[in-house]
Design a protein around this motif. Structure first.
Motif, PDB file in Angstrom:
ATOM      1  N   ALA A  55       0.831  -1.206   0.000  1.00  0.00           N
ATOM      2  CA  ALA A  55       0.000   0.000   0.000  1.00  0.00           C
ATOM      3  C   ALA A  55       0.867   1.258   0.000  1.00  0.00           C
ATOM      4  CB  ALA A  55      -0.928  -0.011   1.213  1.00  0.00           C
ATOM      5  N   ALA A  56       1.986   1.218   0.748  1.00  0.00           N
ATOM      6  CA  ALA A  56       2.885   2.372   0.796  1.00  0.00           C
ATOM      7  C   ALA A  56       3.537   2.619  -0.566  1.00  0.00           C
ATOM      8  CB  ALA A  56       3.951   2.146   1.864  1.00  0.00           C
ATOM      9  N   ILE A  57       3.902   1.543  -1.268  1.00  0.00           N
ATOM     10  CA  ILE A  57       4.496   1.677  -2.605  1.00  0.00           C
ATOM     11  C   ILE A  57       3.506   2.341  -3.553  1.00  0.00           C
ATOM     12  CG2 ILE A  57       5.243   0.358  -4.624  1.00  0.00           C
ATOM     13  CD1 ILE A  57       6.536  -1.633  -2.694  1.00  0.00           C
ATOM     14  N   GLN A  58       2.267   1.890  -3.514  1.00  0.00           N
ATOM     15  CA  GLN A  58       1.255   2.488  -4.383  1.00  0.00           C
ATOM     16  C   GLN A  58       1.022   3.959  -4.035  1.00  0.00           C
ATOM     17  OE1 GLN A  58      -2.190  -0.135  -4.000  1.00  0.00           O
ATOM     18  NE2 GLN A  58      -1.711  -1.048  -5.993  1.00  0.00           N
ATOM     19  N   ARG A 123      -4.746 -13.337  -2.278  1.00  0.00           N
ATOM     20  CA  ARG A 123      -3.992 -12.194  -2.795  1.00  0.00           C
ATOM     21  C   ARG A 123      -3.931 -11.098  -1.720  1.00  0.00           C
ATOM     22  NH1 ARG A 123      -3.515 -11.947  -8.584  1.00  0.00           N
ATOM     23  NH2 ARG A 123      -4.560 -13.703  -9.584  1.00  0.00           N
ATOM     24  N   PRO A 124      -3.127 -10.055  -1.956  1.00  0.00           N
ATOM     25  CA  PRO A 124      -3.095  -8.940  -1.004  1.00  0.00           C
ATOM     26  C   PRO A 124      -4.482  -8.355  -0.784  1.00  0.00           C
ATOM     27  CG  PRO A 124      -1.284  -8.759  -2.564  1.00  0.00           C
ATOM     28  CD  PRO A 124      -2.149  -9.883  -3.048  1.00  0.00           C
ATOM     29  N   ALA A 125      -4.785  -8.036   0.468  1.00  0.00           N
ATOM     30  CA  ALA A 125      -6.109  -7.530   0.817  1.00  0.00           C
ATOM     31  C   ALA A 125      -6.310  -6.126   0.274  1.00  0.00           C
ATOM     32  CB  ALA A 125      -6.291  -7.535   2.333  1.00  0.00           C
ATOM     33  N   SER A 126      -7.530  -5.873  -0.215  1.00  0.00           N
ATOM     34  CA  SER A 126      -7.868  -4.564  -0.777  1.00  0.00           C
ATOM     35  C   SER A 126      -9.195  -4.100  -0.190  1.00  0.00           C
ATOM     36  CB  SER A 126      -7.981  -4.663  -2.292  1.00  0.00           C
ATOM     37  OG  SER A 126      -8.430  -3.459  -2.852  1.00  0.00           O
ATOM     38  N   PRO A 127      -9.189  -3.014   0.622  1.00  0.00           N
ATOM     39  CA  PRO A 127      -8.046  -2.210   1.035  1.00  0.00           C
ATOM     40  C   PRO A 127      -7.182  -2.918   2.078  1.00  0.00           C
ATOM     41  CG  PRO A 127     -10.058  -1.461   2.105  1.00  0.00           C
ATOM     42  CD  PRO A 127     -10.471  -2.539   1.165  1.00  0.00           C
ATOM     43  N   VAL A 186       7.350  -6.430 -12.190  1.00  0.00           N
ATOM     44  CA  VAL A 186       7.167  -5.282 -11.290  1.00  0.00           C
ATOM     45  C   VAL A 186       5.708  -4.820 -11.314  1.00  0.00           C
ATOM     46  CG1 VAL A 186       7.793  -2.864 -10.903  1.00  0.00           C
ATOM     47  CG2 VAL A 186       9.561  -4.540 -11.473  1.00  0.00           C
ATOM     48  N   GLY A 187       5.087  -4.912 -12.474  1.00  0.00           N
ATOM     49  CA  GLY A 187       3.699  -4.488 -12.601  1.00  0.00           C
ATOM     50  C   GLY A 187       2.741  -5.281 -11.736  1.00  0.00           C
ATOM     51  N   ARG A 188       3.048  -6.543 -11.457  1.00  0.00           N
ATOM     52  CA  ARG A 188       2.159  -7.345 -10.610  1.00  0.00           C
ATOM     53  C   ARG A 188       2.129  -6.793  -9.182  1.00  0.00           C
ATOM     54  NH1 ARG A 188      -0.727  -8.322 -14.035  1.00  0.00           N
ATOM     55  NH2 ARG A 188      -1.815  -9.930 -12.859  1.00  0.00           N
ATOM     56  N   ILE A 189       3.265  -6.269  -8.731  1.00  0.00           N
ATOM     57  CA  ILE A 189       3.320  -5.661  -7.394  1.00  0.00           C
ATOM     58  C   ILE A 189       2.696  -4.279  -7.423  1.00  0.00           C
ATOM     59  CG2 ILE A 189       4.883  -4.802  -5.609  1.00  0.00           C
ATOM     60  CD1 ILE A 189       6.802  -7.066  -6.367  1.00  0.00           C
ATOM     61  N   PHE A 196       5.218  -9.615  -2.655  1.00  0.00           N
ATOM     62  CA  PHE A 196       6.598  -9.929  -3.024  1.00  0.00           C
ATOM     63  C   PHE A 196       6.824 -11.439  -3.060  1.00  0.00           C
ATOM     64  CE2 PHE A 196       6.926  -5.651  -1.137  1.00  0.00           C
ATOM     65  CZ  PHE A 196       7.535  -4.993  -2.177  1.00  0.00           C
ATOM     66  N   ILE A 197       6.277 -12.149  -2.085  1.00  0.00           N
ATOM     67  CA  ILE A 197       6.504 -13.595  -2.037  1.00  0.00           C
ATOM     68  C   ILE A 197       5.836 -14.298  -3.216  1.00  0.00           C
ATOM     69  CG2 ILE A 197       4.498 -14.116  -0.581  1.00  0.00           C
ATOM     70  CD1 ILE A 197       6.263 -16.216   0.818  1.00  0.00           C
ATOM     71  N   ASP A 198       4.704 -13.758  -3.696  1.00  0.00           N
ATOM     72  CA  ASP A 198       4.054 -14.331  -4.885  1.00  0.00           C
ATOM     73  C   ASP A 198       4.963 -14.240  -6.101  1.00  0.00           C
ATOM     74  OD1 ASP A 198       1.846 -14.611  -3.254  1.00  0.00           O
ATOM     75  OD2 ASP A 198       0.814 -12.849  -4.037  1.00  0.00           O
ATOM     76  N   VAL A 199       5.593 -13.074  -6.254  1.00  0.00           N
ATOM     77  CA  VAL A 199       6.469 -12.840  -7.396  1.00  0.00           C
ATOM     78  C   VAL A 199       7.727 -13.694  -7.301  1.00  0.00           C
ATOM     79  CG1 VAL A 199       7.948 -11.112  -8.469  1.00  0.00           C
ATOM     80  CG2 VAL A 199       5.586 -10.542  -7.917  1.00  0.00           C
TER      81      VAL A 199
END
Length: 415
Positions: A55-58, A123-127, A186-189, A196-199
């Protein structure tokens, strides 16, 4: 039943990833082995810890320009792109390389889907993460590993081997190809679709798979083109499909696996048939669609057009008939699951037939014993079983019917 997608003020998809799990923790304990539970918990805990970082990266780097860039790069690494691009390699006579690359791409989908179903991590939780995608259906799948990353890395490693060791192409072009691959990863993140672990998991699986095909595909190819080749291909296909882990949630990964491996089955059988039609070997190669530089631009364009039209016509035209035939010939496996064993989350409760078609099969003791739970309903549906002949027919059309039309219309090389 999976929840409806919601959009935020920027029309981005948001949902709580954990809401997609229809199973309770006790169900996981009952259905999964100790090793599977341990690995799942490792990945789930890691994804949860990485959520704030994603979330911080985005928040720091997101912009309209990067949104478009990484959504476009994701399209370059999706199934549709490869389904359009790969047939042309075969049409232009690349034979063994085209088969190898097709196998690398499609078995990447199988291997990553296998691990996704086995680990069953969300997958990563949203939000807090925002999921940026033109394909909301992708968010219904598990997260580990990233399928885009798996076949992007596997494809680039495999092609790099040929560019450097067989064709001796400049490293500049290899570098440009890797830049495209890094953009996809990189786009998947950036898009919030993977942690990160998925990638990392996708990179590891992609490299291992590509190296296996680099070193062993020639032997596998010779085996598939041998007299008993179709029997070997069918045996590999059956083993692969029957080995797919049952997941507690109705993750559509198994559908992708059925489609991808069905294409590889049809590709093996298609080239096996082509190798036994010697009047099509204008260039003397039995294992490649005949092509050389003597063909004019118009002839090449017509060959491509014929291939596209035939493939699309088969895909669209065969589906109603084949689905009807499968429903007529194949038993309804879901009839072995009573409506009482369907999840309360299903909206299809009005009748047994509705429930059997649309419901999530609950992990009761009897269903766990017989491996009939969760994704089982997706795997044994008539629509999914029909995908085997439908997708197998695509490469058979390309490898057999297309060359026959090339031969009839004078679109073969002059030599």
């Amino acid at each position: 039943m999976p929840p409806h997608f919601q959009l935020d003020e920027d029309n981005d998809i948001i949902h709580d990833a954990e809401a997609f799990s229809l199973a309770t923790e006790s169900a996981y304990q009952a259905a999964y082995s100790p090793l599977r539970l341990y690995l799942r918990q490792l990945v789930v805990d890691k994804v949860k810890r990485e959520n704030p970082k994603l979330a911080a990266i985005q928040h720091r780097y997101r912009s309209p320009g990067l949104d478009r860039l990484f959504m476009f790069s994701g399209m370059l690494g999706n199934h549709s792109f490869f389904m359009i691009a790969l047939p042309f390699l075969h049409t232009f006579g690349m034979g063994a390389f085209a088969r190898g690359l097709t196998f690398v791409v499609l078995w990447s989908i199988y291997f990553s889907g296998f691990v996704k179903d086995y680990i069953s991590a969300p997958r990563p939780a949203s939000p807090p993460v925002v999921q940026i995608t033109r394909s909301p259906a992708h968010t219904l799948e598990y997260g580990f590993p990233s399928t885009h990353t798996t076949y992007a890395v596997a494809t680039i490693v495999y092609i790099s081997h040929f560019m450097l060791n067989v064709w001796h192409i400049s490293t500049v072009w290899v570098g440009l190809m890797w830049i495209c691959g890094v953009t996809i990863v990189v786009g998947r993140i950036y898009c919030g679709l993977h942690s990160f672990i998925d990638v990392v998991g996708g990179i590891v699986i992609g490299i291992i798979e590509a190296l296996c095909f680099v070193f062993f595909f020639d032997r596998l190819d010779a085996l598939m083109l041998s007299t008993a080749g179709p029997l070997y291909s069918i045996a590999i296909f059956y083993f692969a499909m029957s080995s797919i882990p049952r997941s507690l949630d109705p993750c559509p990964c198994c559908i992708d696996s059925f489609c991808a491996t069905s294409v590889t089955l049809g590709l093996s059988i298609g080239y096996w048939i082509h190798a036994r039609l010697p009047f099509l070997w204008h260039t003397g190669q039995s294992d490649a669609i005949s092509w050389d530089s003597s063909l004019t631009l118009t002839q090449n364009a017509l060959r491509c057009l014929i291939t596209i039209v035939l493939v699309v016509a088969w895909k669209v035209g065969s589906k109603p008939f084949i689905v009807s035939m499968v429903k007529y010939l194949v038993p309804d496996y879901l009839s072995q699951v009573s409506s009482e064993e369907c999840s309360d989350d299903s909206s299809a409760k009005d009748s047994d037939s509705d429930c059997k078609q649309d419901c999530y099969v609950a992990p009761t003791a009897s269903n766990i014993k017989n491996r009939r739970y969760g994704s089982y309903a997706l795997m044994v549906s008539h629509e999914n079983l029909a995908r085997i002949p439908i997708y197998s027919g695509i490469p058979i059309t390309m490898c057999v019917v297309s060359p026959l039309l090339f031969y009839m219309f004078g679109l073969m090389p002059s030599s």
